[in-house]
Scaffold this active site. Structure first.
Site, PDB file in Angstrom:
ATOM      1  N   GLY A   1       0.832  -1.007   0.166  1.00 30.33           N
ATOM      2  CA  GLY A   1       0.197   0.082   0.197  1.00 30.33           C
ATOM      3  C   GLY A   1       0.829   1.164  -0.386  1.00 30.33           C
TER       4      GLY A   1
ATOM      5  N   ASN B   1      -8.133   4.156   8.425  1.00 27.07           N
ATOM      6  CA  ASN B   1      -7.594   3.012   8.902  1.00 27.07           C
ATOM      7  C   ASN B   1      -7.383   2.983  10.444  1.00 27.07           C
ATOM      8  OD1 ASN B   1      -5.695   5.885   8.348  1.00 27.07           O
ATOM      9  ND2 ASN B   1      -3.967   4.279   9.182  1.00 27.07           N
TER      10      ASN B   1
ATOM     11  N   SER C   1      -3.701  -3.006  -0.974  1.00 27.67           N
ATOM     12  CA  SER C   1      -2.299  -3.578   0.319  1.00 27.67           C
ATOM     13  C   SER C   1      -2.678  -5.199  -0.110  1.00 27.67           C
ATOM     14  CB  SER C   1      -1.925  -3.400   0.699  1.00 27.67           C
ATOM     15  OG  SER C   1      -1.425  -3.735   1.627  1.00 27.67           O
TER      16      SER C   1
ATOM     17  N   THR D   1      12.178  -8.287 -10.471  1.00 29.18           N
ATOM     18  CA  THR D   1      10.633  -9.105 -11.066  1.00 29.18           C
ATOM     19  C   THR D   1      10.155 -10.182  -9.786  1.00 29.18           C
ATOM     20  OG1 THR D   1      13.252  -9.992 -11.557  1.00 29.18           O
ATOM     21  CG2 THR D   1      11.971 -11.887 -10.993  1.00 29.18           C
TER      22      THR D   1
ATOM     23  N   CYS E   1       1.020   2.689  13.210  1.00 27.20           N
ATOM     24  CA  CYS E   1       2.375   4.031  12.720  1.00 27.20           C
ATOM     25  C   CYS E   1       2.175   5.321  13.712  1.00 27.20           C
ATOM     26  CB  CYS E   1       2.011   4.590  11.938  1.00 27.20           C
ATOM     27  SG  CYS E   1       1.358   2.871  10.317  1.00 27.20           S
TER      28      CYS E   1
HETATM   29  C1  LIG Z   1      -1.996  -0.201   5.877  1.00 26.09           C
HETATM   30  C2  LIG Z   1      -2.348   0.806   5.247  1.00 26.09           C
HETATM   31  C3  LIG Z   1      -1.013   1.460   4.565  1.00 26.09           C
HETATM   32  C4  LIG Z   1       0.216   1.128   3.787  1.00 26.09           C
HETATM   33  O1  LIG Z   1      -0.104  -0.010   3.589  1.00 26.09           O
HETATM   34  P1  LIG Z   1       1.394  -1.461   3.220  1.00 26.09           P
HETATM   35  O2  LIG Z   1       0.669  -2.486   2.500  1.00 26.09           O
HETATM   36  O3  LIG Z   1       1.265  -1.761   4.847  1.00 26.09           O
HETATM   37  O4  LIG Z   1       2.912  -0.473   2.997  1.00 26.09           O
HETATM   38  C5  LIG Z   1      -1.639   2.347   3.716  1.00 26.09           C
HETATM   39  N1  LIG Z   1      -2.993   3.065   3.459  1.00 26.09           N
HETATM   40  C6  LIG Z   1      -4.007   2.962   4.771  1.00 26.09           C
HETATM   41  C7  LIG Z   1      -5.286   3.092   4.542  1.00 26.09           C
HETATM   42  C8  LIG Z   1      -2.690   1.834   5.623  1.00 26.09           C
HETATM   43  O5  LIG Z   1      -4.898   0.844   6.614  1.00 26.09           O
END
Ligand SMILES: *Cc1c(COP(=O)(O)O)cnc(C)c1O
Length: 397
Positions: free
Chosen positions: A73, A153, A201, A239, A327
């Site tokens: 993500g 999130n 993601s 790759t 985070c």
């Molecule tokens: C978890 C998250 C991301 C980051 O995704 P990753 O695959 O962990 O880098 C970005 N945006 C939101 C809203 C998320 O919840």
């Protein structure tokens, strides 16, 4: 004491058994390089990637050629914002986003400011919703990108994506949405919702960590992201993580297959947890929108106590949850999302997010409510802050 309850599925999820099975064969059986199409092993790997691409495209109502695989993500968010900014800088230097985005968007916008780009960070209301009128007012002739997350999130609020898409389209502005939390929890239709770019993601939906995807509508002007070989049609070289992509495809297949059942079940469990907390614990504030929210998200502020202390006591009872977001935990500043909804520092500090999965039961929910009730009352007994007056005076614990 032996109880183990994982209620942090917005941070990441357990990889589903079927996904692990799907991935396994690409480690030791079909290990060919997908670019080596002259022999069977390479073709098998290529096939796995293209199957996953079709799976993801179907789920979003996109074309297969519009799906690109990335390393997650954060990478997709970086690609969307930087790629559009640099490819369209002759047209303008202005980006519109919100105050409640994931740091993968916010920090990317800050980085771009070093290159002369300007960002407007839209406010949200107390439910975490943006105001469509404010969005329209923020648009300038130099606006080249609107990036607004599908669902948050931390607090689970779902934005009016289709209306945002319409506004962007009317003004000829590229619209990106971070749909990492929305994927599998909300019906996404990139055509109907006028979405130009969409980040995904795998590990938030029962797939492996380190793989994600991006939908890029045909014709959208965006720079390539990783320079190198011709993988992902030359736009994202390297790759491919074949086993990861195959796992992501499988996770999406399951999400599509079980969609209605999954949403109904989670919503039921979520509402039981929200009701349980509201009726059993005094002085709590539900964060996020009461109805326009993710089916797995329960986020409350417990006044006069501190989130980190709640987490420690929850852990002792076998429950994993999160304060603010994964985070921001570890830092002392309260979450930027909660502050943007207007919470004062003290109240924001006492916030806990539970993000549920279908692995849990009604009994688990009731156990969580009972445990929270005991923890909060214990912490409040020890807390020097007893009411809103104290809270205002200290404004922190
Ligand atoms: C978890 C998250 C991301 C980051 O995704 P990753 O695959 O962990 O880098 C970005 N945006 C939101 C809203 C998320 O919840």
């Amino acid at each position: 004491m032996s109880k183990k309850l994982y209620l942090d599925n917005a941070a990441t999820t357990r990889v589903k058994k079927e996904v692990v099975e799907e991935m396994r064969q690409y480690f030791d059986e079909y290990y060919g390089n997908p670019s080596s199409s002259l022999y069977e092993l390479g073709r098998k790997s290529k096939e796995a990637i293209e199957n996953a691409r079709k799976q993801v495209a179907d789920f979003l109502n996109a074309d297969e050629k519009e799906i690109y695989f990335t390393a997650g993500g954060s990478e997709s968010d970086n690609w969307a914002v930087k790629g559009v900014a640099f490819a369209n800088k002759n047209k303008g230097n202005h980006i519109i986003t919100t105050k409640i985005e994931h740091h993968a968007i916010l920090h990317t916008c800050e980085y771009l400011e070093k290159f002369g780009f300007e960002t407007t960070y839209l406010d949200v209301d107390k439910y975490g919703m943006i105001d469509l009128e404010k969005l329209k007012e923020a648009i300038r002739p130099e606006t080249i990108l609107i990036s607004i997350m599908y669902a948050n999130n931390e607090i689970g609020t779902i934005q009016p994506i289709e209306q945002i898409g319409e506004i962007a389209q009317e003004h000829g502005i590229i619209f990106h949405t971070d749909a990492v939390q929305a994927l599998g929890s909300v019906k996404i239709d990139v055509k109907k919702q006028h979405i130009d770019l969409l980040s995904m993601s795998a590990h938030k939906i029962g797939g492996p960590k380190g793989v994600g995807g991006m939908f890029i509508r045909k014709g959208v002007k965006i720079d390539n992201f990783i320079h190198g070989g011709g993988q992902e049609r030359g736009r994202r070289a390297g790759t491919e993580g074949v086993q990861n992509i195959a796992g992501f495809g499988k996770a999406v297949e399951i999400a599509e297959r079980d969609f209605d059942k999954h949403i109904a079940r989670l919503t039921e469990l979520r509402d039981r947890l929200i009701e349980g907390i509201k009726t059993n614990i005094p002085d709590v504030v539900l964060n996020g929108h009461p109805t326009m929210r993710l089916p797995n998200n329960v986020n409350f502020s417990y006044k006069y106590v501190e989130g980190e202390s709640i987490l420690l006591l929850l852990d002792m009872e076998g429950i994993s949850a999160s304060s603010g977001s994964a985070c921001t935990s570890g830092s002392l500043d309260p979450s930027h999302v909660l502050l943007a909804t207007g919470l004062d520092h003290g109240t924001a500090h006492g916030s806990i997010r539970f993000s549920i999965s279908e692995e849990i039961t009604e009994e688990d929910i009731d156990y969580t409510v009972e445990t929270m009730k005991n923890i909060i009352s214990k912490l409040r007994m020890m807390s020097p802050i007893k009411n809103d007056e104290d809270l205002k005076k200290g404004n922190s614990l």
